[in-house]
Motif scaffolding. Structure first.
Motif, PDB file in Angstrom:
ATOM      1  N   LEU A 202       0.831  -1.202   0.000  1.00 17.25           N
ATOM      2  CA  LEU A 202       0.000   0.000   0.000  1.00 17.25           C
ATOM      3  C   LEU A 202       0.865   1.251   0.000  1.00 17.25           C
ATOM      4  CD1 LEU A 202      -2.757  -1.032   2.577  1.00 17.25           C
ATOM      5  CD2 LEU A 202      -2.932  -1.019   0.089  1.00 17.25           C
ATOM      6  N   ALA A 203       0.250   2.359  -0.366  1.00 17.25           N
ATOM      7  CA  ALA A 203       0.988   3.616  -0.483  1.00 17.25           C
ATOM      8  C   ALA A 203       1.347   4.210   0.870  1.00 17.25           C
ATOM      9  CB  ALA A 203       0.160   4.622  -1.286  1.00 17.25           C
ATOM     10  N   SER A 204       0.680   3.810   1.946  1.00 15.24           N
ATOM     11  CA  SER A 204       0.937   4.397   3.268  1.00 15.24           C
ATOM     12  C   SER A 204       2.354   4.092   3.724  1.00 15.24           C
ATOM     13  CB  SER A 204      -0.073   3.864   4.277  1.00 15.24           C
ATOM     14  OG  SER A 204      -0.077   2.453   4.282  1.00 15.24           O
ATOM     15  N   ALA A 205       2.918   4.991   4.530  1.00 13.67           N
ATOM     16  CA  ALA A 205       4.328   4.914   4.902  1.00 13.67           C
ATOM     17  C   ALA A 205       4.659   3.663   5.708  1.00 13.67           C
ATOM     18  CB  ALA A 205       4.711   6.162   5.688  1.00 13.67           C
ATOM     19  N   ASP A 206       3.728   3.169   6.517  1.00 13.74           N
ATOM     20  CA  ASP A 206       4.017   2.032   7.386  1.00 13.74           C
ATOM     21  C   ASP A 206       3.636   0.696   6.757  1.00 13.74           C
ATOM     22  OD1 ASP A 206       1.329   2.516   7.370  1.00 13.74           O
ATOM     23  OD2 ASP A 206       1.030   2.080   9.503  1.00 13.74           O
ATOM     24  N   ALA A 207       3.270   0.697   5.488  1.00 16.34           N
ATOM     25  CA  ALA A 207       2.807  -0.526   4.829  1.00 16.34           C
ATOM     26  C   ALA A 207       3.960  -1.489   4.597  1.00 16.34           C
ATOM     27  CB  ALA A 207       2.129  -0.192   3.510  1.00 16.34           C
TER      28      ALA A 207
ATOM     29  N   SER B 228      -4.150   3.587  -3.123  1.00 19.07           N
ATOM     30  CA  SER B 228      -3.144   3.202  -4.119  1.00 19.07           C
ATOM     31  C   SER B 228      -2.210   2.143  -3.568  1.00 19.07           C
ATOM     32  CB  SER B 228      -2.343   4.432  -4.551  1.00 19.07           C
ATOM     33  OG  SER B 228      -3.176   5.379  -5.175  1.00 19.07           O
ATOM     34  N   PHE B 229      -1.576   1.427  -4.468  1.00 18.68           N
ATOM     35  CA  PHE B 229      -0.618   0.393  -4.108  1.00 18.68           C
ATOM     36  C   PHE B 229       0.366   0.218  -5.258  1.00 18.68           C
ATOM     37  CE2 PHE B 229      -3.999  -1.658  -6.437  1.00 18.68           C
ATOM     38  CZ  PHE B 229      -3.342  -2.535  -7.280  1.00 18.68           C
ATOM     39  N   PHE B 230       1.487  -0.450  -4.966  1.00 20.10           N
ATOM     40  CA  PHE B 230       2.382  -0.851  -6.053  1.00 20.10           C
ATOM     41  C   PHE B 230       2.693  -2.335  -5.898  1.00 20.10           C
ATOM     42  CE2 PHE B 230       5.342   0.528  -2.727  1.00 20.10           C
ATOM     43  CZ  PHE B 230       6.294  -0.475  -2.723  1.00 20.10           C
TER      44      PHE B 230
END
Length: 563
Positions: free
Chosen positions: A34-39, A74-76
């Motif tokens: 995921l796009a979040s910093a802690d993902a 969002s995700f990559f």
């Protein structure tokens, strides 16, 4: 064309992007972040790509993230391809479908990819408490036992007793490395020792191995293991536990979660035979194609060609193993396993002495012949009574599918029309879509109709249970006004009264699946079972070969099982 960004190299060529993604798909294992910093990276399966349009993936292992993804987060994706670590730019979901207990999803297509050459950055280390027993053995069979300490796509590090140093020096190379994960997953791979580091105080030796002779399926599993080790290690790093699910690999055997049902595309360990496990890629393609058809896409010409070739090769390699494997696909959706079974049995019935391009067209048409049913209102399949209006709507699936095949220019239009267009026609004009009669129906269509009905009647349906081969044969023979008697008799003569894939009771009161037949049509190889259920690995017992009738007695009756 590529441009440099930090430690990654950005690839912008559509051809290179497609090639890298294709290798990731063939490998099977990919991480989603995921796009979040802690993902943290989560293991998923990249199934198909439609260049410039969409990616198709199985997100069953990250069902706890689906709500966030469906809301637009969002995700990559990150994976291993062509000796490199590859990641996509940020993507978002465009479609989600829940089918057969799995979540099949589509995302937008990445215009670029970022490539990192330094594989060692992605070596997954096992933290304290993550115990994976490992063993090493050479040709002599004598094993050395230790623990896995880290794993990468290229190799691993294993902690062994100090006395192993002398044994390794004398061993023939390469060695067989075996790992047993807490959930019971067992994996073997060949490796060559590259370096050693001793710990005299603890009387331990750490040996680094480089993997050799890896098959594509092994590479896919290794990448899955790397992702799962990273996932489990991330839980240990958190001071406060959150709602992150533990890795299914590290769930103790007997306490496995729903997530442990998914290893790569499917839990391939559940499939009863090696041949059935090799059919998984074809099943995954058909499953993904169902989703893409519903989204408005055509049949993917290149992928259909590739999977038809794959099925032809499997048939040439071992026809009886392939026939039995079609009965071992119960984890797959009905349309998928039906399409594979029709393709295999139709090829086996009519394909002898035909040119290869014709056999390939027959296989391809058989694989997809029923996929058009995904394009008609699904309420039809739940209707308590099948009325005339339902029948008319249902018949439209044939034309809808043929229209989606217009870009498959390599596929013989005559063969496609005979198999897909004629498989539901009947001699008395009661079939569809055109209500053809007698000589107006193509010979291949007549053969296809027999194969299709046999395969359909072997499976449970809402209005009737599965039938045995003998019951199906009697139905066909008693309906000569609908099914060509010549093709019915040819089918029975070819596949025999107790065909491969039948479950039979023997006079010894033992039950077994027929795996191979002798020239007289008697069982020559069987797999014992105690359960009248579709064959999966857990339900099959010992295999008997050669003297089956001497050991089990004669078959007394067939058991109807929906496969």
């Amino acid at each position: 064309m590529s441009v440099q960004q930090d430690e990654y190299e950005r690839v912008t060529s559509p051809t290179v992007v497609s090639s890298l993604l294709n290798t990731m798909i063939e490998g099977g294992g990919v991480s989603l972040c995921l796009a979040s910093a802690d993902a943290r990276p989560e293991p998923i399966v990249l199934m198909e790509q439609y260049a410039g349009k969409t990616l198709v993936m199985d997100l069953s292992s990250v069902d706890h993230l689906l709500n966030r993804l469906q809301q637009g987060e969002s995700f990559f994706l990150r994976g291993h391809s062509q000796g490199k670590v590859v990641r996509t730019p940020f993507l978002s979901l465009t479609e989600t479908r829940h089918a057969g207990g799995r979540f099949l999803c589509c995302s937008d297509y990445p215009a670029t990819l970022e490539v990192l050459q330094r594989r060692e950055s992605f070596r997954a280390e096992l933290r304290l408490g993550m115990v994976v027993p490992a063993s090493i053995r050479g040709e002599s069979g004598d094993g050395i036992h230790g623990e896995l300490r880290d794993l990468s796509q290229d190799g691993c590090q294993i902690e062994l007793p100090l006395t192993a140093s002398g044994v390794l020096a004398e061993a023939d190379l390469p060695l067989t490395l075996a790992f047993t994960f807490p959930d019971g997953t067992y994996f073997e791979v060949q490796g060559v020792p590259r370096h050693q580091k001793t710990d005299p105080e603890r009387h331990l030796l750490r040996v680094g191995f480089r993997f050799t002779n890896c098959a594509s399926e092994q590479e896919r599993q290794i990448w899955y293991f790397v992702c799962e080790i990273e996932r489990e290690a991330a839980r240990y790093k958190k001071e406060a536990q959150d709602d992150r699910q533990p890795s299914p690999l590290f769930e103790q055997s007997g306490k496995r979660t729903a997530g442990s049902e998914h290893v790569g595309r499917r839990d391939i360990r559940r499939y009863a035979t090696p041949m059935a496990r090799r059919l998984v890629k074809i099943a995954a393609y058909l499953d993904a194609q169902l989703l893409l058809l519903q989204q408005g896409s055509d049949i993917d010409s290149r992928q259909l060609s590739r999977n038809a070739d794959r099925l032809l090769l499997l048939h040439e390699e071992d026809r009886e193993a392939l026939l039995f494997a079609t009965r071992c696909l119960s984890p797959e959706p009905l349309l998928v396993r039906h399409g594979i079974a029709v393709a295999v049995h139709l090829l086996d019935l009519v394909g002898a002495n035909m040119p290869r391009d014709v056999r390939k067209a027959i296989v391809a048409s058989g694989l997809v012949h029923d996929l058009g049913k995904a394009l008609v209102p699904q309420i039809l399949f739940k209707a308590p009574q099948f009325e005339a209006t339902h029948r008319q709507t249902m018949s439209e699936h044939v034309a809808l599918l043929l229209d989606r095949l217009q870009h498959c220019q390599w596929l013989s239009a005559a063969v496609a029309q005979a198999v897909i267009g004629g498989i539901n026609e009947r001699l008395d004009g009661s079939g569809y879509p055109d209500g053809l009669t007698g000589n107006d129906i193509n010979e291949l269509a007549k053969a296809s109709a027999v194969v299709d009905v046999v395969e359909a009647m072997r499976r449970d349906r809402a209005d009737r249970p599965a039938k045995t081969a003998q019951q199906i044969y009697r139905h066909l023979l008693s309906h000569p006004h609908q099914f060509d008697p010549r093709w019915t008799k040819r089918y029975i003569e070819h596949f025999k009264p107790l065909p491969v894939g039948s479950l039979a009771y023997f006079s010894s009161e033992q039950m077994a699946w027929v795996v191979r037949l002798d020239e007289q049509g008697a069982p020559a190889e069987v797999a014992l079972t105690r359960q009248a259920e579709a064959p999966i690995r857990e339900t099959l017992g010992n295999t008997l070969r050669g003297d089956v009738l001497e050991r089990l007695g004669k078959p007394t009756r067939e058991v109807a099982v929906s496969t």
